[in-house]
Scaffold this motif. Structure first.
Motif, mmCIF file in Angstrom:
data_model
loop_
_atom_site.group_PDB
_atom_site.id
_atom_site.type_symbol
_atom_site.label_atom_id
_atom_site.label_comp_id
_atom_site.label_asym_id
_atom_site.label_seq_id
_atom_site.Cartn_x
_atom_site.Cartn_y
_atom_site.Cartn_z
ATOM 1 N N VAL A 463 0.864 -1.186 0.000
ATOM 2 C CA VAL A 463 0.000 0.000 0.000
ATOM 3 C C VAL A 463 0.895 1.229 0.000
ATOM 4 C CG1 VAL A 463 -1.916 -1.120 1.210
ATOM 5 C CG2 VAL A 463 -0.141 0.047 2.535
ATOM 6 N N GLY A 464 0.316 2.369 -0.310
ATOM 7 C CA GLY A 464 1.056 3.618 -0.251
ATOM 8 C C GLY A 464 0.932 4.262 1.118
ATOM 9 N N LEU A 473 -5.137 -0.606 5.991
ATOM 10 C CA LEU A 473 -4.535 -1.300 7.134
ATOM 11 C C LEU A 473 -5.508 -1.338 8.311
ATOM 12 C CD1 LEU A 473 -0.897 0.119 6.945
ATOM 13 C CD2 LEU A 473 -1.625 -2.228 6.456
ATOM 14 N N SER A 474 -6.208 -0.221 8.519
ATOM 15 C CA SER A 474 -7.176 -0.166 9.615
ATOM 16 C C SER A 474 -8.315 -1.162 9.390
ATOM 17 C CB SER A 474 -7.739 1.256 9.741
ATOM 18 O OG SER A 474 -8.745 1.314 10.724
ATOM 19 N N GLN A 475 -8.767 -1.257 8.126
ATOM 20 C CA GLN A 475 -9.853 -2.178 7.822
ATOM 21 C C GLN A 475 -9.421 -3.633 8.001
ATOM 22 O OE1 GLN A 475 -13.004 -1.500 7.249
ATOM 23 N NE2 GLN A 475 -13.560 -3.649 6.970
ATOM 24 N N GLY A 485 2.183 -8.679 6.802
ATOM 25 C CA GLY A 485 2.700 -8.938 5.465
ATOM 26 C C GLY A 485 2.466 -7.802 4.491
ATOM 27 N N ILE A 486 1.974 -6.658 4.977
ATOM 28 C CA ILE A 486 1.676 -5.533 4.099
ATOM 29 C C ILE A 486 2.849 -4.557 4.117
ATOM 30 C CG2 ILE A 486 0.041 -3.726 3.500
ATOM 31 C CD1 ILE A 486 -1.058 -6.612 3.433
ATOM 32 N N ARG A 487 3.397 -4.275 2.970
ATOM 33 C CA ARG A 487 4.527 -3.363 2.823
ATOM 34 C C ARG A 487 4.015 -1.973 2.465
ATOM 35 N NH1 ARG A 487 8.550 -3.135 -2.311
ATOM 36 N NH2 ARG A 487 10.331 -2.079 -1.389
#
Length: 791
Positions: A463-464, A473-475, A485-487
């Motif tokens: 994500v940006g 990310l909040s969701q 695992g989210i960059r």
């Protein structure tokens, strides 16, 4: 064709700002009712990846169907293999299209020779597009002039084609001069061709181009000193080229300077026909003289002159002109793709020097200069930017999903009571709508379906560092899904977004997608960002699911990791344009590991795209492919009758089961999604599979291994059509977004619970049906199906 035979230094760029330029200070045209740029091309242009324009008159007025389909597929593949994105340009139903999908290309090529299929130059575009408003829908192939104009309106700078039009012999009295030349004089697009057709007046053509202010150069192609301007089928014309260009890097430097100087005319780079396909100048001179004589005697003039002469040349050379024609077109498109790639390098270096870029091209070095490798774009922050966050994957997962995470906007047209149109929104104005924002993306939807059904899952995506990224990310946290695992990438990277505009019946009217952020990853960044973390935490997931939003190199990096830990791999093709990334090896098609992936879940269009790509790239000719096909034990009488029994005669007529069988050596289990007709399972049975001895499964085992090949461990062929329990009516369907993703997620959840593929398909169809009735891409009601997996 000789490419870079030795290392060539790239030029240093001036350290000053430049202004993005469009001719006459005009902005690039946005999509409207007459002009449409494909999602893939728009994403590539936005990400500043190499894009090459391709014309379509060669398909509509040059080669017959289905030869034109094969050529179209070949040329697009040539662009992709050399690191670019093809933008085939033509007219369908009165709409100018820049970047055509497989289905659109087939429609256009099938229409070749029909009266309503036109040959379209600049002057014709307003006519064919405007008449669409009166109910007259034309298809058409765009000439060099028409293609140049549309390419420029989209923002494409490089165009690869066969031969340029020119000044005809006797033009001093007939004024027969191709519009291609005047287009080059006013449109800043670089054309790579094999000069002009050799039956034209080459000296006068070059004089006319000079008058128009067009820069003309010829690739040296390994020769030294000044070289001849090529004569299409022949490498020499007897006329010296105005300039000589050593290689693709020099060509890119010229284009970059041309645009930086805001010169509004185009460039012509002549690429001589490959030596092995060339016809000598002496032989062609006599053939052309006779063809021109017969044209004059027959009165073939104007637009009829060129087709007449080309046909006569084919006759007089006894067909030798055709393979030469094919070879030079392929060579030109390859050269154009490499020039586009080098131009992207220069432009990226310029932005980086000005502190505007956060990414740059790293040229891939090849052991052989004859096989250039695709450059990879690696995201690196500018000094002022924050360092991208590297996820730390901690919680063990049964399933890893590597794919797109996006913010979805669904805009449902809600007409005002009494309005004239109660179904479709109006163009060029604001429309009343019900707008919903949800978290989506193929990778996310698959992971969410798995999460709701019970197995532990880890989503690996990007994500940006923006509002949408933070909301995503909040969701995920709200959904109790892992976010490790989210960059997160720094600005100006943007979180992927998808906007769907639906009519009042919830059917898609138009969609816009910005998925470029996933393209910023590279094999090395995947290794350092995700794979090292997985290794350090000693994670060994049983299943790895990858969607086709990754580049081919990144896709194969994920698959190689899965093979190294003996995980079952599942591939979701996403779209026809992206599906063939699976069959692109990081080096060459010869190095494809078979099987490439354990399971694939294409729809019919994606399956056809995969099959056609394999056919066009001769992947069905390898020894390992033949070995698997032979081991299946298919009878010499074929499978048409048994396939009709186990699926349906109508489906067999489409060729879908047959194409799936041919792909089995690459993908031993293929689940083809047929919409309301169900799911087709085509599978290689292992020699120890229970289905080979089961009476219940016997109707679906259409062939058995009888050749004694035990090394392959192939037991036979299994084909079965799973029809849905219920087909929903129009009023029952709430949203079609995410249905295929839900199916894949439910399939993976079922497999993770210990079941076999053929025992899970009905469950996955049931889960997809729940999402059909849900406004969300993945129905929250899936949680109630957990009990089905525990039985």
């Amino acid at each position: 064709m000789r490419l870079l035979g030795r290392a060539v230094g790239r030029p240093r760029l001036p350290q000053r700002s430049t202004v993005p330029f469009t001719a006459n200070c005009r902005r690039h045209l946005t999509n409207n009712g007459f002009f449409r740029v494909s999602e893939e091309v728009r994403e590539a242009l936005h990400a500043k990846r190499p894009v090459v324009a391709l014309e379509t008159t060669i398909y509509t007025h040059g080669f017959p169907y289905p030869e034109n389909v094969a050529l179209a597929s070949l040329l697009e593949s040539v662009v992709r293999v050399n690191g670019g994105v093809p933008a085939t340009i033509g007219i369908l139903d009165g709409v100018a299209r820049v970047g055509m999908g497989a289905e659109e290309l087939i429609r256009l090529t099938e229409s070749a020779g029909k009266q309503s299929t036109l040959k379209l130059s600049r002057r014709d575009l307003g006519y064919v597009c405007g008449l669409r408003l009166t109910g007259k829908n034309f298809n058409g192939g765009t000439t060099i002039a028409g293609t140049m104009l549309l390419a420029h309106l989209a923002g494409i700078k490089i165009f690869g084609t066969g031969g340029l039009g020119g000044v005809h012999r006797g033009a001093e009295s007939t004024m027969d001069i191709s519009a291609d030349l005047t287009e080059l004089g006013r449109t800043p697009v670089t054309v790579v061709s094999s000069g002009c057709k050799s039956f034209l007046d080459i000296p006068r053509t070059l004089e006319y181009l000079e008058t128009e202010g067009v820069g003309v150069g010829t690739f040296a192609d390994g020769r030294s000193g000044s070289v001849d301007f090529p004569a299409f089928w022949s490498r020499d014309s007897g006329v010296k080229s105005p300039t000589t260009i050593e290689n693709e890097i020099e060509a890119a430097a010229i284009i970059h300077a041309q645009h930086s100087l805001q010169i509004s005319s185009g460039l012509l780079f002549a690429n001589p026909v490959p030596v092995e396909a060339a016809i000598s100048k002496e032989a062609m001179d006599s053939v052309i003289a006779e063809a021109v004589r017969q044209a004059d005697a027959s009165g073939a003039s104007g637009k009829d002159n060129t087709p007449f002469i080309l046909n006569k040349i084919k006759e007089l050379t006894k067909g030798k002109s055709i393979p030469a024609n094919r070879a030079l077109i392929e060579s030109n498109v390859k050269r154009a793709a490499i020039v586009a790639r080098e131009l992207a390098v220069l432009e990226d270096q310029q932005e980086e020097a000005q502190g505007h870029a956060i990414s740059h091209f790293i040229p891939a070095m090849s052991d052989s200069p004859m096989v250039p490798q695709r450059n990879s774009r690696i995201a690196t922050p500018s000094p002022e930017s924050a360092v991208p966050s590297t996820p730390s994957i901690s919680k063990p997962a049964d399933v890893i999903v590597a794919g797109a995470l996006a913010v979805d906007f669904s805009c449902d047209f809600a007409p005002i009571l009494g309005s004239s149109d109660q179904k479709d929104p109006s163009l060029h104005t604001s429309n009343p709508a019900v707008i919903n924002q949800t978290l989506g993306g193929v990778g996310h939807n698959i992971a969410r379906a798995i999460h709701l059904l019970g197995p532990s899952v880890q989503l690996c995506s990007t994500v940006g560092d923006d509002l949408s990224g933070r909301a995503a990310l909040s969701q995920l946290e709200t959904e109790s899904m892992q976010t490790s695992g989210i960059r997160t990438l720094p600005s100006p990277n943007r979180t992927a977004q998808y906007v769907a505009v639906n009519n009042a019946h919830k059917d898609l009217t138009i969609a816009m997608a910005d998925m470029s952020i996933l393209e910023s990853s590279s094999p090395s960044s995947i290794t350092t960002t995700w794979l090292n973390s997985l290794s350090m935490t000693h994670q060994t997931p049983k299943y790895v699911i990858v969607d086709a939003n990754w580049t081919s190199e990144c896709l194969h990096t994920w698959l190689a990791y899965a093979r190294s830990i003996n995980a079952t791999t599942i591939f979701e093709p996403v779209s026809t344009a992206k599906s063939t990334r699976l069959l692109h090896s990081p080096t060459s098609n010869d190095s494809l590991t078979m099987p490439i992936v354990s399971i694939a879940t294409p729809n019919t269009h994606e399956l056809i795209a995969l099959h056609n790509h394999a056919y066009e790239h001769s992947l069905f000719n390898s020894a390992s492919w033949f070995r698997t096909i032979d081991a299946l034990g298919i009878p010499s009488s074929g499978l048409r009758v048994p396939l009709a029994h186990t699926t349906s005669p109508a489906l067999v007529d489409t060729g879908i089961p047959q194409q799936a069988i041919k792909l089995l050596p690459f993908i031993p289990t293929i689940l083809t999604k047929l919409g309301p007709d169900g799911v087709l399972l085509t599978q290689v049975l292992r020699s120890d599979d229970d289905a080979l001895s089961s009476a219940d499964e016997a109707p679906y085992v259409l062939a058995r291994n009888t050749n004694g090949d035990t090394k392959s461990r192939v037991g036979g062929l299994y084909v079965r059509l799973y029809r849905p329990e219920k087909v929903l009516g129009e009023g029952e369907v709430v949203s079609v977004n995410g249905i295929g993703d839900t199916f894949v997620g439910a399939l993976a959840a079922g497999l993770a619970s210990g079941r076999q593929v053929r025992d899970v398909i009905g469950f996955a169809q049931k889960a997809a049906g729940l999402s059909l009735r849900s406004r969300e891409s993945v129905s929250p009601e899936l949680v109630h199906l957990r009990g089905d997996l525990s039985r």
